[in-house]
Design a protein around this motif. Structure first.
Motif, mmCIF file in Angstrom:
data_model
loop_
_atom_site.group_PDB
_atom_site.id
_atom_site.type_symbol
_atom_site.label_atom_id
_atom_site.label_comp_id
_atom_site.label_asym_id
_atom_site.label_seq_id
_atom_site.Cartn_x
_atom_site.Cartn_y
_atom_site.Cartn_z
ATOM 1 N N UNK A 2 0.833 -1.213 0.000
ATOM 2 C CA UNK A 2 0.000 0.000 0.000
ATOM 3 C C UNK A 2 0.862 1.255 0.000
ATOM 4 N N UNK A 3 1.722 1.346 -1.003
ATOM 5 C CA UNK A 3 2.706 2.432 -1.036
ATOM 6 C C UNK A 3 2.616 3.233 -2.320
ATOM 7 N N UNK A 4 3.386 4.326 -2.318
ATOM 8 C CA UNK A 4 3.628 5.112 -3.525
ATOM 9 C C UNK A 4 4.946 4.603 -4.106
ATOM 10 N N UNK A 24 6.561 12.107 -6.112
ATOM 11 C CA UNK A 24 6.096 10.853 -5.504
ATOM 12 C C UNK A 24 6.179 10.934 -3.976
ATOM 13 N N UNK A 25 7.262 11.501 -3.490
ATOM 14 C CA UNK A 25 7.418 11.618 -2.029
ATOM 15 C C UNK A 25 6.350 12.534 -1.436
ATOM 16 N N UNK A 31 -0.817 11.439 1.437
ATOM 17 C CA UNK A 31 -1.720 10.294 1.634
ATOM 18 C C UNK A 31 -1.338 9.448 2.851
ATOM 19 N N UNK A 32 -0.264 9.865 3.536
ATOM 20 C CA UNK A 32 0.248 9.124 4.701
ATOM 21 C C UNK A 32 0.594 7.673 4.347
ATOM 22 N N UNK A 33 1.343 7.537 3.242
ATOM 23 C CA UNK A 33 1.766 6.224 2.756
ATOM 24 C C UNK A 33 3.291 6.144 2.723
ATOM 25 N N UNK A 34 3.811 4.923 2.621
ATOM 26 C CA UNK A 34 5.252 4.737 2.442
ATOM 27 C C UNK A 34 5.626 5.071 0.998
ATOM 28 N N UNK A 73 11.549 5.272 1.865
ATOM 29 C CA UNK A 73 11.197 4.301 2.904
ATOM 30 C C UNK A 73 11.731 2.919 2.549
ATOM 31 N N UNK A 74 11.823 2.649 1.240
ATOM 32 C CA UNK A 74 12.407 1.378 0.807
ATOM 33 C C UNK A 74 12.876 1.484 -0.638
ATOM 34 N N UNK A 75 13.825 0.615 -0.984
ATOM 35 C CA UNK A 75 14.381 0.569 -2.336
ATOM 36 C C UNK A 75 14.398 -0.887 -2.787
#
Length: 258
Positions: A2-4, A24-25, A31-34, A73-75
Motif C-alpha cells: 500500500x505504497x507510492x 512521488x514523495x 496520503x500518509x503512505x510509504x 522508505x524502501x528501495x
C-alpha cells in the motif's frame, strides 16, 4: 505494501528523475503512505547490448547512494536477467506491482517502457488500473533551456566533454569512482606521481585533460586528470590518470571519487 512507487532505471539521478521522485514523495506524505523506488540492475540496455562497455552515468553503488539521500522508505533493486527480461508487461503489473507490493500510486515518466520486448508503456499501466485498484501518475518531462533532461542527453554531453552542462543537468558535479591500480610509475620519475584508475562501465567522455576535484575518506583536493587509452598485450585499456595537488601518500588500492 500500500505504497507510492516510482519505477525507472534512474541512471544519473538527474534533475528530471529528482522531479519525479520529489512528486512521488510529496504524494506519499499527503496520503500518509510509504514511498519506495523500483529500479533495475544491470541497466537493461547494457544487458541486451553486451558490446556496450561504457554507458553508465553512475555506478550501481552511486545510484543507491543518491537514491537513499532522497529519504526513501524502501528501495527494491530487481536483478535484470534472462528470466526477468521475458516477463510480460501484464505479468510485471499483476505479480510485482499488485500482488507483491499492492501499489496505490505508480509514478513513471512519459517514455517508460517495460515487459518483454518493451511492449508495456504508460497506456498499459492505465488499462489495468481499475482492475487492480492503483493509480498511474505520469510525470511531465523536466526541461532546461527548452530541452528535455534525459540520461541520453547527459551521455551525449559527456561524450562531447561538456562537463559544465552535465553538472547543470545533474544538479551536482559528475563523479566517477574507482580503485587506484599499479601503473608504470613513469610520472613519479619526473616528479608528477599519478593515480591510475580503471574506467569501468562509465560513459565515455571526450578524451583529454580535465580539471578535477578528488575525494576519499581522508581528504578533498584539486588536481588534473587525463583520460585516454593505454596499450596492453591484448589491445588497449581505457585509463584515468589523476595527479592530486599536494598529496604524496601511497593511494594504491584506495577508492577515489573524482
Amino acid at each position: 505494501k500500500n505504497s507510492v512507487i516510482a519505477v525507472g532505471n534512474f541512471d544519473g539521478l538527474h534533475l528530471g528523475h529528482q522531479k519525479v521522485l520529489n512528486q512521488a514523495r510529496q504524494k506519499a506524505k499527503k496520503e500518509n503512505l510509504k514511498f519506495g523506488v523500483i529500479t533495475f540492475e544491470p541497466i537493461p540496455n547494457m544487458f541486451f547490448k553486451k558490446d556496450i562497455k561504457h554507458y553508465r552515468i553512475n555506478s550501481a553503488e552511486q545510484k543507491i547512494y543518491y537514491l537513499n539521500k532522497l529519504k526513501l522508505d524502501f528501495l527494491i533493486i530487481i536483478n535484470f536477467n534472462e528470466s526477468f527480461s521475458n516477463i510480460s508487461a501484464e505479468h510485471f503489473i499483476s505479480k510485482i506491482l499488485v500482488a507483491k507490493l499492492k501499489s496505490k500510486y505508480i509514478f513513471v515518466s512519459q517514455n517508460f517502457r517495460f515487459g518483454k520486448k518493451r511492449l508495456g508503456n504508460t497506456n498499459t499501466l492505465k488499462i489495468f488500473e481499475k482492475k487492480n485498484l492503483y493509480k498511474t501518475i505520469i510525470t511531465i518531462p523536466y526541461q532546461k533551456n527548452k530541452k528535455i533532461i534525459s540520461s541520453s542527453l547527459i551521455r551525449k554531453k559527456i561524450s562531447e566533454g561538456n562537463v559544465t552542462d552535465v553538472k547543470k543537468l545533474l544538479g551536482r558535479s559528475w563523479t566517477v569512482e574507482g580503485e587506484v591500480i599499479k601503473g608504470e610509475q613513469r610520472g613519479r620519475r619526473i616528479g608528477f606521481p599519478t593515480c591510475n584508475i580503471t574506467w569501468g562501465s562509465y560513459a565515455l567522455p571526450k578524451l583529454g585533460v580535465y580539471s578535477v576535484q578528488i575525494e576519499n575518506k581522508k581528504f578533498k583536493k584539486k588536481g588534473i586528470a587525463n583520460i585516454g587509452y593505454r596499450p596492453t598485450f591484448n589491445g588497449k585499456n581505457l585509463l584515468l590518470e589523476v595527479n592530486i595537488f599536494g598529496i604524496k601518500a601511497n593511494l594504491y588500492k584506495k577508492v577515489l571519487k573524482i
